[in-house]
Design a protein around this motif. Structure first.
Motif, short mmCIF file in Angstrom:
data_model
loop_
_atom_site.label_atom_id
_atom_site.label_comp_id
_atom_site.label_asym_id
_atom_site.label_seq_id
_atom_site.Cartn_x
_atom_site.Cartn_y
_atom_site.Cartn_z
N LEU A 1 -10.64 2.52 2.26
CA LEU A 1 -9.49 1.47 2.55
C LEU A 1 -8.08 2.17 2.60
CD1 LEU A 1 -10.22 -1.81 0.61
CD2 LEU A 1 -10.90 -1.15 2.96
N ASP A 2 -8.02 3.16 1.64
CA ASP A 2 -6.70 4.04 1.79
C ASP A 2 -6.93 5.52 1.19
OD1 ASP A 2 -7.28 4.10 -1.18
OD2 ASP A 2 -6.15 2.28 -1.39
N GLU A 3 -5.83 6.12 1.33
CA GLU A 3 -5.74 7.67 0.91
C GLU A 3 -6.73 8.10 -0.43
OE1 GLU A 3 -3.59 9.67 3.53
OE2 GLU A 3 -4.41 7.83 4.41
N GLN A 4 -6.56 7.07 -1.35
CA GLN A 4 -7.08 7.22 -2.69
C GLN A 4 -8.46 7.48 -2.58
OE1 GLN A 4 -4.42 5.39 -2.06
NE2 GLN A 4 -2.79 6.28 -3.75
N ASP A 5 -9.03 6.54 -1.75
CA ASP A 5 -10.57 6.13 -1.49
C ASP A 5 -11.07 7.69 -0.90
OD1 ASP A 5 -10.66 3.75 -2.86
OD2 ASP A 5 -10.73 2.80 -0.46
N SER B 1 -10.88 12.34 10.93
CA SER B 1 -10.03 13.34 10.51
C SER B 1 -9.26 12.94 9.10
CB SER B 1 -8.95 13.73 11.65
OG SER B 1 -8.42 12.50 11.80
N GLY B 2 -9.54 11.61 8.82
CA GLY B 2 -8.98 11.15 7.51
C GLY B 2 -9.48 12.01 6.50
N LEU B 3 -11.10 12.05 6.16
CA LEU B 3 -11.47 12.79 5.21
C LEU B 3 -11.00 14.32 5.24
CD1 LEU B 3 -13.65 12.83 2.94
CD2 LEU B 3 -15.53 13.62 4.79
N GLY B 4 -10.88 14.74 6.59
CA GLY B 4 -10.37 16.27 6.72
C GLY B 4 -9.22 16.38 6.01
N GLN B 5 -8.25 15.62 5.92
CA GLN B 5 -7.10 15.72 5.03
C GLN B 5 -7.18 15.91 3.62
OE1 GLN B 5 -3.54 13.66 6.86
NE2 GLN B 5 -2.14 14.34 5.35
N ALA B 6 -8.20 14.96 3.20
CA ALA B 6 -8.43 14.98 1.93
C ALA B 6 -9.00 16.09 1.33
CB ALA B 6 -9.07 13.62 1.32
N ALA C 1 -15.94 -1.03 -4.63
CA ALA C 1 -16.19 -1.07 -6.02
C ALA C 1 -16.43 0.01 -6.82
CB ALA C 1 -17.21 -2.40 -6.44
N LEU C 2 -17.66 0.69 -6.21
CA LEU C 2 -17.94 1.92 -6.69
C LEU C 2 -16.97 3.10 -6.75
CD1 LEU C 2 -20.57 3.84 -7.48
CD2 LEU C 2 -20.60 4.61 -5.09
N LEU C 3 -16.06 3.35 -5.75
CA LEU C 3 -15.28 4.26 -5.56
C LEU C 3 -14.17 4.21 -6.51
CD1 LEU C 3 -14.57 4.37 -1.63
CD2 LEU C 3 -16.41 5.85 -2.97
N ALA C 4 -13.93 2.73 -6.97
CA ALA C 4 -12.99 2.34 -7.96
C ALA C 4 -13.19 3.04 -9.21
CB ALA C 4 -12.62 0.96 -8.20
N VAL D 1 -18.09 9.01 6.65
CA VAL D 1 -16.68 8.57 6.42
C VAL D 1 -15.80 8.63 7.43
CG1 VAL D 1 -14.77 9.22 4.55
CG2 VAL D 1 -17.25 9.87 4.19
N PRO D 2 -15.96 7.56 8.45
CA PRO D 2 -15.23 7.76 9.64
C PRO D 2 -13.68 7.07 9.45
CG PRO D 2 -16.78 5.63 9.57
CD PRO D 2 -16.90 6.46 8.39
N ALA D 3 -13.56 6.41 8.16
CA ALA D 3 -12.10 6.01 8.11
C ALA D 3 -11.02 6.72 8.23
CB ALA D 3 -12.11 5.28 6.58
N PHE D 4 -9.87 6.21 8.85
CA PHE D 4 -8.55 6.97 9.13
C PHE D 4 -7.43 5.92 8.71
CE2 PHE D 4 -6.22 10.19 11.85
CZ PHE D 4 -5.63 10.56 11.11
N PRO D 5 -7.38 5.48 7.40
CA PRO D 5 -6.44 4.41 6.89
C PRO D 5 -5.17 4.58 7.70
CG PRO D 5 -7.43 5.54 5.21
CD PRO D 5 -7.86 6.31 6.26
N VAL D 6 -4.32 5.87 7.72
CA VAL D 6 -2.98 5.62 8.46
C VAL D 6 -3.07 5.25 9.77
CG1 VAL D 6 -1.93 7.41 6.79
CG2 VAL D 6 -3.04 8.23 8.65
#
Ligand code: ADP
Length: 432
Positions: A207-211, A229-234, A178-181, A120-125
């Protein structure tokens, strides 16, 4: 026997600033966090700590070394009772076909006797998102974002399933948007289905914090998660839901700081140059410029800088000592001395000044520059940083115990392009 206090999260970060970035987000998520530099060689008091991030230098080193260091960190974190492990890498998935993300994740899974992990590399902000397994930086695919020219790990493919498949002998799958939704339960079921098919690594869209919230909920009971670190905040909210965290109102609370105020800057990044200029505009007599071409001549310039700083500190006035210079000046110094020598001279001078001035009573130190921070931290003999309040995104105040000192040193380590233009002055207001 039994472990008196278990930490909840044990993280292994593949570089220093990445470690701080994750630690900062964990604090923002509500965890009390300690960053350690390398695997600790002696016992550390973790009685009021929820998460420990071990900072390694394993992003671009040989694969064997990265695996060995990561496994040593894992062993130590498990000894501290960590309930979940987190392998932290860059949100641009910095790696090559040799590794190190795939081999390290494989080694950690094996050591944990676990079947599967997520990527989960994403960091949407910060504009890093993943869609259908493809990593974007802003509105560009990774391989069109500038990262394709990176000197150490050029990223020439944005398809992370394909990228990771070149780094691991195991099967790589995808959890798409689509799955995460459909929520955390459906996502967890999908992970199990993939595990049944032998998929060891699941690249996850976000794509965003909700994901990220869905992914955190779906993975909270996995022994190992990996990502940015995006996942780290969640994750902290999920740990709280599990009842693993005490109710803490100020996870970033540090001891009161005291002592003189010093800024050392060895960064020549654009943001830092603007911060230096802003500081000098506010304190026209507050800055001293170091130059590699003078430092190479002998001790004199460093001694002058020391005398300057001591004078200012005795007047309780803020001090900035900087080698930061515009690209032309840097190029001239590098042409004459070589890139490494010029950098070494600056890093050595700033580190020695830090050691002397901290002994003199500086208690609040801000260092600008990733490499520069590494050199200063190592010269001061610092191996643990308690993470405090964020000053600007990605840069928190920290506190480090110093041998022979009763009060810890308050330290802010800012790499290159981080921080607003008034960072060198506002940072100290945040601390006050
Ligand atoms: P950043 O985080 O902005 O990349 P770093 O500290 O990581 O900053 O890197 C900057 C490098 O440039 C350091 O090695 C530093 O010693 C070197 N440096 C700083 N000032 C000068 C200068 N005037 N001339 C040449 N090199 C410099």
């Amino acid at each position: 026997m039994g472990i008196e206090k278990r930490i909840v999260l044990g993280a292994i970060a593949d570089d220093f600033t990445g470690a701080t970035d994750l630690a900062n987000n964990l604090v923002r998520g509500g965890m009390r966090c300690l960053q350690v530099i390398g695997v600790p060689q002696q016992a550390i008091d973790l009685s009021d700590i929820d998460a420990v991030v071990v900072a390694l230098k394993s992003r671009s080193c040989p694969v064997d070394e990265a695996v060995a260091d990561s496994l040593a960190a894992l062993t130590w974190l498990r000894e501290q009772g960590a309930r979940q492990l987190f392998f932290k890498y860059c949100s641009t998935f910095d790696s090559t076909d040799q590794g190190n993300i795939g081999p390290v994740a494989d080694a950690l899974l094996e050591a944990l006797n676990a079947q599967q992990t997520v990527m989960v590399p994403a960091f949407p902000v910060n504009g890093r998102t993943v869609y259908q397994g493809h990593l974007f930086v802003g509105d560009r695919l990774l391989n069109d974002s500038g990262m394709q020219h990176h000197p150490l790990n050029p990223m020439q493919d944005a398809d992370l399933v394909r990228v990771l498949s070149r780094q691991t002998p195991y099967s790589v799958g995808l959890a798409n948007r689509a799955l995460l939704a459909q929520g955390a339960d459906a996502t967890r079921t999908h992970f199990s289905t993939l595990a049944g098919q032998g998929v060891r690594h699941v690249v996850c869209d976000s794509l965003d914090e909700q994901d990220l919230d869905v992914l955190a909920e779906a993975t909270v009971l996995m022994p190992l998660v990996t990502g940015g670190s995006g996942l780290g905040q969640a994750l902290p909210a999920q740990y709280r839901a599990q009842g693993w965290l005490d109710a803490i109102t100020e996870p970033g609370r540090l001891s009161p700081s005291s002592g003189g105020t010093l800024v050392l800057s060895g960064s020549c990044s654009r943001a830092t140059l603007a911060q230096v200029a802003d500081f000098l505009a506010k304190h026209p007599d507050g800055g001293f410029a170091l130059e590699p071409l003078s430092l190479v001549e002998g001790e004199q310039q460093q001694q002058q800088a020391l005398a300057f700083a001591r004078q200012r500190l005795s007047e309780h006035a803020p001090v900035l000592i900087y080698a930061s210079a515009d690209p032309e000046k840097v190029k001239a110094a590098q042409a004459s001395l070589g890139v490494e020598r010029a950098g070494y001279l600056v890093e050595t001078a700033l580190s020695q000044l830090a050691v002397t001035l901290v002994k003199d009573g500086v208690g609040r130190l801000l260092v600008a520059g990733g490499e520069t921070s590494g050199a200063v931290v190592s010269a001061l003999g610092i191996s643990t940083l308690r993470i405090g309040e964020q000053i600007d995104p990605g840069v928190p105040w920290t506190q480090a115990p110093l041998a022979g000192c009763e009060t810890p040193l308050s330290l802010a380590l800012k790499s290159g392009n981080f921080g607003g233009v008034d960072f060198f002055t506002r940072a100290f207001e945040v601390l006050a």
